[in-house]
Design a protein around this motif. Structure first.
Motif, short mmCIF file in Angstrom:
data_model
loop_
_atom_site.label_atom_id
_atom_site.label_comp_id
_atom_site.label_asym_id
_atom_site.label_seq_id
_atom_site.Cartn_x
_atom_site.Cartn_y
_atom_site.Cartn_z
N LEU A 102 36.53 37.75 49.67
CA LEU A 102 35.24 37.86 48.99
C LEU A 102 35.30 37.26 47.59
CD1 LEU A 102 32.34 38.80 49.02
CD2 LEU A 102 33.10 41.05 48.27
N THR A 103 36.40 37.49 46.88
CA THR A 103 36.56 36.88 45.56
C THR A 103 36.55 35.36 45.66
OG1 THR A 103 37.88 38.76 44.80
CG2 THR A 103 38.04 36.73 43.53
N GLY B 278 29.46 49.60 44.32
CA GLY B 278 29.71 50.94 44.85
C GLY B 278 31.18 51.30 44.93
N LEU B 279 32.06 50.35 44.71
CA LEU B 279 33.49 50.64 44.63
C LEU B 279 33.92 50.88 43.19
CD1 LEU B 279 36.52 50.49 45.75
CD2 LEU B 279 36.41 48.14 44.94
N VAL B 280 33.56 49.94 42.31
CA VAL B 280 34.07 49.96 40.94
C VAL B 280 33.52 51.13 40.15
CG1 VAL B 280 34.13 48.68 38.76
CG2 VAL B 280 34.44 47.47 40.93
N THR C 290 29.35 40.17 39.89
CA THR C 290 29.88 41.50 40.20
C THR C 290 31.06 41.39 41.17
OG1 THR C 290 28.26 41.82 41.98
CG2 THR C 290 27.69 42.66 39.80
N ALA C 291 30.98 40.43 42.09
CA ALA C 291 32.10 40.23 43.01
C ALA C 291 33.32 39.71 42.27
CB ALA C 291 31.71 39.27 44.13
N LEU C 292 33.10 38.79 41.33
CA LEU C 292 34.22 38.24 40.57
C LEU C 292 34.86 39.30 39.68
CD1 LEU C 292 32.77 34.76 39.53
CD2 LEU C 292 34.48 35.25 41.27
N TYR D 151 39.42 44.05 40.50
CA TYR D 151 39.68 45.46 40.25
C TYR D 151 40.11 46.16 41.54
CZ TYR D 151 38.83 50.24 38.58
OH TYR D 151 38.97 51.55 38.24
N PHE D 152 39.44 45.79 42.62
CA PHE D 152 39.78 46.32 43.94
C PHE D 152 41.21 45.93 44.33
CE2 PHE D 152 39.61 45.73 48.64
CZ PHE D 152 39.37 47.04 49.00
N VAL D 153 41.56 44.66 44.09
CA VAL D 153 42.91 44.19 44.37
C VAL D 153 43.94 44.97 43.53
CG1 VAL D 153 44.46 42.22 44.11
CG2 VAL D 153 42.22 41.90 45.15
#
Length: 692
Positions: free
Chosen positions: A170-171, A623-625, A675-677, A682-684
């Protein structure tokens, strides 16, 4: 035979039935030849099968020969090349990771290769296919290395592997989409190609990458016996004289070279590398010896050819010849692959390590004073971000201009700017808040701080509903759009929940099936947009990337209603969410109706996410961050997490929207890309912290 991780059957020691193996491989060759024969008879030119038969026997005219050699033959050879490459690459990666869900897609290889090719195009580097393949290989190799590192080589379970691959992909996809939007001239034609298109201008790509594919497949077959031994385990393989580290490196390199060659020829055609080996492995019980890699690899390659050519033939047979030009083949294979991913995910159990990273453990209590300090600070930051959003843009305003506008004393130009800017600022903030509440709810119910509405397929379902309505009824009103998006989101949620239910709800299975639904939904959105308006690339990218452009206050109203109705209900259920985030037994002992509470909570999350999507498009990872950052700041009690997450979610989307329409004004970057970038790295990082 021995059974390895995730139920995969090892190859060493299984009997070989040469006749059955020969029959299977012959059937694959025959199916490929038949599909190729049908494939060359399809096209937009008025050249049918009889004309092509006449060419075979020395007859026919020059026009038919030109159509065959310049268009149809390159396309069918591209399909064969891509199918072989991806089928073998998927089989290699699954053996490497000992995980049946590994593939060039789930390991981010396709996304990395695609990004590298687009980056080269943006840089103005015009390269022949072979050099472009080398660049794609480098990009795919780096992406695969990151995903394997985050997922402990894939051995830590399917959930971590898919989550790491999805985040990385996704990134890279967001960065690729950003480059395509910012450099339209340099990347002309790369949008459809980016979804996987077999359309070829000539034979150059196939001629240059075909030998690379054949050499890589030959090298893979040469080390097939090593993979057979490694299937018994690294320790056993080492005892038997196999250099495990060197073999893993060689296999990774060969798989990435194959996937990169496929990307170079036809773009990232999705999920062929997952489906082809999975289908072949299903035949293992009926064909003894099929798990041996010198049989498995060519069988997976032939299955890949059948899938790619079959998808291309089906599109043109059902939707017409022109659809074969407009609709990327990768869209069809991705939908099919999403179904296979869901079917495979239903066979897996929870894998454990992904479920509770250190920062999300409920034992971390914070003082009430700290909570109020954090809440006040977040409120100030949100207020500042909203003020910046109002003042900044293609034209910078002053606070006095805003005051005059509020008092209805501003000039015509200022009034026009603020009348158009205020709704989009409001939409961004409210959408961020809604996604944050949905994320808090989903993470509590799933007991997985790495889950979010987007990865459960909810936002993709809402997107499919909204895009379908816009395609069929372009003049549809706000109420209709929100209703259809909400209904589609609830339907998607219901399907995901039902598929994940198997003698109880498994959170890992829920996430895996949700990711499959998300992948399929995004492919369907691309299909609808390309089918109904194939020349409007910016329309597709804008919706898929999430944008507040052109929003009006009536479009914001559904989010307001959803937040006003559902947020108080979530706050009232804070105790139940606290209990659900612990385990299944504690809520039951304390009188919580577990399944009813789960269903209602996830239903509310679906409604919140759907209203956000209907207003601003597909915005991922908020919704994750926001919920995770809130837990890190104020602890795990939902009475504190919910308000802080709301403020953080609103701030994140608001800042993304402001930056997106200010940094390259008058051009704009969709908020969802930013927001994806921000969110996926952060998710990684979360995955890296919780790796085992």
């Amino acid at each position: 035979m021995r059974t390895g991780p995730d139920g995969a059957t090892t190859a060493l020691g299984s009997p070989v039935r040469r006749l059955r193996i020969a029959t299977l491989l012959a059937a694959g060759v025959v199916a490929s030849v038949v599909l190729a024969a049908v494939h060359v008879t399809q096209g937009t030119a008025s050249v049918d099968a009889l004309d092509l038969v006449a060419l075979v026997f020395g007859g026919g005219d020059q026009d038919a020969l030109n159509v065959l050699t310049a268009s149809r033959l390159p396309r069918v050879l591209a399909g064969v090349t891509v199918g072989l490459a991806l089928g073998v690459a998927g089989a290699l990666l699954q053996s490497l990771a000992r995980n049946t869900l590994a593939s060039p897609d789930t390991l981010g290889v396709n996304a990395g290769a695609h990004f590298a090719v687009v980056l080269a195009a943006v840089a103005g580097v015009s390269l022949p296919a072979f050099s472009a393949g080398a660049i794609a290989t480098l990009g795919g190799l780096l992406a695969a290395a990151l995903v394997l590192a985050l997922s402990a080589g894939g051995a830590s379970g399917p959930t971590r592997l898919i989550l790491a691959g999805s985040a990385t992909a996704l990134t890279l996809q967001s960065m690729t989409a950003l480059l395509i939007l910012l450099f339209e001239e340099e990347t002309t034609g790369l949008f459809a190609w980016g979804a996987g298109s077999l359309v070829q201008a000539d034979l150059n790509a196939v001629q240059q990458m075909g030998p690379v594919v054949l050499v890589a497949i030959a090298a893979s077959l040469a080390i097939g016996h090593r993979l057979d031994i490694m299937a018994l385990g690294d320790d056993t393989a080492s005892v038997l004289g196999i250099n495990v580290r060197r073999t893993r490196l060689i296999v990774t390199l060969l798989a990435v070279v194959l996937a990169a060659a496929a990307v170079t020829v036809a773009g990232p055609i999705g999920f062929v590398g997952l489906c082809a080996p999975a289908i072949v492995r299903l035949l293992g019980p009926y064909v003894p010896g099929l798990y041996r890699h010198r049989v498995l690899l060519p069988a997976a390659g032939l299955a890949g050819v059948v899938i790619v050519l079959g998808a291309d033939v089906a599109v043109r047979a059902i939707l017409g010849a022109q659809a074969g030009v407009n609709i990327p083949t990768g869209v069809i294979t991705t939908v099919f692959g999403a179904i296979v991913l869901i079917a495979l995910a239903r066979r897996h159990r929870d894998s454990g390590p992904t479920r509770r990273p250190p920062a999300a453990r409920p034992g971390r209590a914070q003082s009430l004073r700290r909570f109020w300090i954090v809440l006040t600070a977040c409120s100030i930051v949100l207020a500042a971000s909203l003020l910046a959003a109002i003042l900044l843009g293609d034209r910078t305003l002053l606070i006095g201009d805003v005051v005059n506008w509020i008092n209805d004393e501003s000039g015509r130009a200022i009034t026009f700017i603020l009348d158009s800017r205020f709704p989009r600022v409001t939409a961004a903030a409210l959408a961020g808040a809604a996604l944050a509440v949905a994320g808090v709810t989903v993470q509590a119910v799933c007991r997985n701080p790495l889950a979010e509405p987007g990865l459960l397929g909810i936002t993709a379902g809402a997107g499919v509903g909204a895009v379908t309505l816009l395609a069929l009824v372009p003049s549809a009103g706000v109420l209709a759009l929100s209703s259809v998006a909400g209904g589609a989101a609830l339907l998607t949620f219901g399907i995901v929940y039902a598929l994940a239910w198997r003698a109880g709800l498994s959170s890992d299975r829920l996430v895996l099936i949700g990711i499959g639904m998300w992948s399929g939904g995004m492919a369907v959105i691309t299909f609808i947009v390309v089918l109904t308006d194939p020349w409007n690339v910016s329309k597709a990218l804008t919706w898929l990337s999430g944008s507040t452009y052109g929003r009006t206050m009536p479009q914001v109203l559904p989010i307001v209603v959803a937040l006003l109705v559902l947020t108080p209900l979530v706050i009232l259920a804070r105790r139940e969410l606290d209990l659900l985030s612990l385990d299944d037994d504690t809520p039951r002992v304390l009188g919580v109706r577990l399944e009813t509470t789960r269903l209602v909570a996830l239903g509310g999350a679906a409604l919140l996410a759907s209203t956000a999507v209907s207003a601003v498009g597909v915005i991922g990872f908020v919704g994750l961050v926001a919920p995770h950052a809130a837990r890190a700041l104020v602890g795990a009690r939902h009475s504190r997490v919910i308000p802080v997450a709301i403020l953080l979610g609103a701030t994140l989307v608001s800042l993304a929207d402001t930056i997106g329409r200010s940094v390259i004004a008058p051009a704009q970057i969709p908020a969802g890309l930013l927001t994806a970038l921000i969110g996926t790295p952060y998710f990684v990082w979360l995955l890296w912290r919780s790796r085992v």
